[in-house]
Write a protein that holds these residues in place. Structure first.
Motif, PDB file in Angstrom:
ATOM      1  N   LYS A  12       0.826  -1.208   0.000  1.00 20.12           N
ATOM      2  CA  LYS A  12       0.000   0.000   0.000  1.00 20.12           C
ATOM      3  C   LYS A  12       0.858   1.255   0.000  1.00 20.12           C
ATOM      4  O   LYS A  12       0.557   2.221  -0.689  1.00 20.12           O
ATOM      5  CB  LYS A  12      -0.921   0.006   1.216  1.00 20.12           C
ATOM      6  CG  LYS A  12      -2.066  -0.965   1.099  1.00 20.12           C
ATOM      7  CD  LYS A  12      -2.925  -0.925   2.348  1.00 20.12           C
ATOM      8  CE  LYS A  12      -4.072  -1.896   2.254  1.00 20.12           C
ATOM      9  NZ  LYS A  12      -4.904  -1.831   3.464  1.00 20.12           N
ATOM     10  N   GLU A  13       1.928   1.232   0.787  1.00 26.77           N
ATOM     11  CA  GLU A  13       2.746   2.436   0.921  1.00 26.77           C
ATOM     12  C   GLU A  13       3.636   2.679  -0.292  1.00 26.77           C
ATOM     13  O   GLU A  13       3.690   3.783  -0.818  1.00 26.77           O
ATOM     14  CB  GLU A  13       3.613   2.343   2.174  1.00 26.77           C
ATOM     15  CG  GLU A  13       4.413   3.595   2.427  1.00 26.77           C
ATOM     16  CD  GLU A  13       5.146   3.549   3.749  1.00 26.77           C
ATOM     17  OE1 GLU A  13       6.063   4.364   3.917  1.00 26.77           O
ATOM     18  OE2 GLU A  13       4.816   2.700   4.597  1.00 26.77           O
ATOM     19  N   GLY A  16       1.509   2.098  -4.095  1.00 28.13           N
ATOM     20  CA  GLY A  16       0.325   2.897  -4.342  1.00 28.13           C
ATOM     21  C   GLY A  16      -0.988   2.144  -4.352  1.00 28.13           C
ATOM     22  O   GLY A  16      -1.925   2.558  -5.032  1.00 28.13           O
ATOM     23  N   ASN A  18      -3.078   2.038  -2.020  1.00 21.36           N
ATOM     24  CA  ASN A  18      -4.094   2.782  -1.278  1.00 21.36           C
ATOM     25  C   ASN A  18      -4.966   3.606  -2.205  1.00 21.36           C
ATOM     26  O   ASN A  18      -6.118   3.887  -1.898  1.00 21.36           O
ATOM     27  CB  ASN A  18      -3.438   3.735  -0.269  1.00 21.36           C
ATOM     28  CG  ASN A  18      -3.232   3.078   1.067  1.00 21.36           C
ATOM     29  OD1 ASN A  18      -3.837   2.064   1.364  1.00 21.36           O
ATOM     30  ND2 ASN A  18      -2.384   3.654   1.873  1.00 21.36           N
ATOM     31  N   HIS A  19      -4.427   4.006  -3.330  1.00 25.35           N
ATOM     32  CA  HIS A  19      -5.113   4.949  -4.200  1.00 25.35           C
ATOM     33  C   HIS A  19      -5.386   4.373  -5.587  1.00 25.35           C
ATOM     34  O   HIS A  19      -5.191   5.042  -6.589  1.00 25.35           O
ATOM     35  CB  HIS A  19      -4.292   6.232  -4.321  1.00 25.35           C
ATOM     36  CG  HIS A  19      -3.963   6.829  -2.996  1.00 25.35           C
ATOM     37  ND1 HIS A  19      -4.900   7.389  -2.185  1.00 25.35           N
ATOM     38  CD2 HIS A  19      -2.794   6.915  -2.328  1.00 25.35           C
ATOM     39  CE1 HIS A  19      -4.331   7.819  -1.076  1.00 25.35           C
ATOM     40  NE2 HIS A  19      -3.059   7.535  -1.137  1.00 25.35           N
ATOM     41  N   VAL A  20      -5.845   3.150  -5.649  1.00 24.44           N
ATOM     42  CA  VAL A  20      -6.193   2.538  -6.929  1.00 24.44           C
ATOM     43  C   VAL A  20      -7.583   3.024  -7.309  1.00 24.44           C
ATOM     44  O   VAL A  20      -8.548   2.835  -6.571  1.00 24.44           O
ATOM     45  CB  VAL A  20      -6.170   0.998  -6.843  1.00 24.44           C
ATOM     46  CG1 VAL A  20      -6.644   0.375  -8.138  1.00 24.44           C
ATOM     47  CG2 VAL A  20      -4.775   0.518  -6.504  1.00 24.44           C
ATOM     48  N   ARG A  21      -7.665   3.699  -8.456  1.00 23.54           N
ATOM     49  CA  ARG A  21      -8.946   4.232  -8.905  1.00 23.54           C
ATOM     50  C   ARG A  21      -9.196   3.774 -10.346  1.00 23.54           C
ATOM     51  O   ARG A  21      -8.754   4.395 -11.295  1.00 23.54           O
ATOM     52  CB  ARG A  21      -8.944   5.764  -8.864  1.00 23.54           C
ATOM     53  CG  ARG A  21      -8.625   6.362  -7.522  1.00 23.54           C
ATOM     54  CD  ARG A  21      -9.845   6.285  -6.602  1.00 23.54           C
ATOM     55  NE  ARG A  21      -9.603   7.032  -5.378  1.00 23.54           N
ATOM     56  CZ  ARG A  21      -9.398   6.471  -4.207  1.00 23.54           C
ATOM     57  NH1 ARG A  21      -9.387   5.170  -4.103  1.00 23.54           N
ATOM     58  NH2 ARG A  21      -9.210   7.214  -3.140  1.00 23.54           N
ATOM     59  N   HIS A  22      -9.871   2.658 -10.470  1.00 24.84           N
ATOM     60  CA  HIS A  22     -10.227   2.141 -11.786  1.00 24.84           C
ATOM     61  C   HIS A  22     -11.737   2.003 -11.847  1.00 24.84           C
ATOM     62  O   HIS A  22     -12.380   1.706 -10.842  1.00 24.84           O
ATOM     63  CB  HIS A  22      -9.567   0.784 -12.052  1.00 24.84           C
ATOM     64  CG  HIS A  22      -8.083   0.834 -12.088  1.00 24.84           C
ATOM     65  ND1 HIS A  22      -7.389   1.431 -13.112  1.00 24.84           N
ATOM     66  CD2 HIS A  22      -7.147   0.375 -11.230  1.00 24.84           C
ATOM     67  CE1 HIS A  22      -6.092   1.329 -12.880  1.00 24.84           C
ATOM     68  NE2 HIS A  22      -5.922   0.697 -11.737  1.00 24.84           N
ATOM     69  N   HIS A  31      -4.015  -4.472 -11.999  1.00 22.40           N
ATOM     70  CA  HIS A  31      -3.068  -3.607 -11.289  1.00 22.40           C
ATOM     71  C   HIS A  31      -2.489  -4.338 -10.079  1.00 22.40           C
ATOM     72  O   HIS A  31      -1.274  -4.355  -9.875  1.00 22.40           O
ATOM     73  CB  HIS A  31      -3.787  -2.334 -10.838  1.00 22.40           C
ATOM     74  CG  HIS A  31      -2.909  -1.343 -10.172  1.00 22.40           C
ATOM     75  ND1 HIS A  31      -2.967  -0.012 -10.445  1.00 22.40           N
ATOM     76  CD2 HIS A  31      -1.944  -1.467  -9.234  1.00 22.40           C
ATOM     77  CE1 HIS A  31      -2.085   0.633  -9.707  1.00 22.40           C
ATOM     78  NE2 HIS A  31      -1.468  -0.246  -8.954  1.00 22.40           N
TER      79      HIS A  31
END
Length: 61
Positions: A12-13, A16, A18-22, A31
């Protein structure tokens, strides 16, 4: 369980996750799979390098 949580926090750190936006779950899954592939390959490489160095040190002694 703590070992798995440690890996999840690392992914997560540093990767990335924490910020998976699909928009679709397929892209998010891909991803995640690519991130875990890269993580496992890097861990394998570092473990092999450490093993080779340890063998060289034992031969030199």
């Amino acid at each position: 369980r703590t070992a798995v949580e440690r890996v999840n926090a690392y992914l997560k750190e540093f990767f990335g996750l924490n910020h998976v936006r699909h928009r679709t779950g397929k892209k998010a899954r891909l991803h995640f799979q690519l991130v875990t592939l890269v993580y496992n390959a890097s861990r394998l490489a570092t473990d092999r390098i450490k093993k080779m160095k340890a063998e060289q040190m034992s031969k030199a002694a």
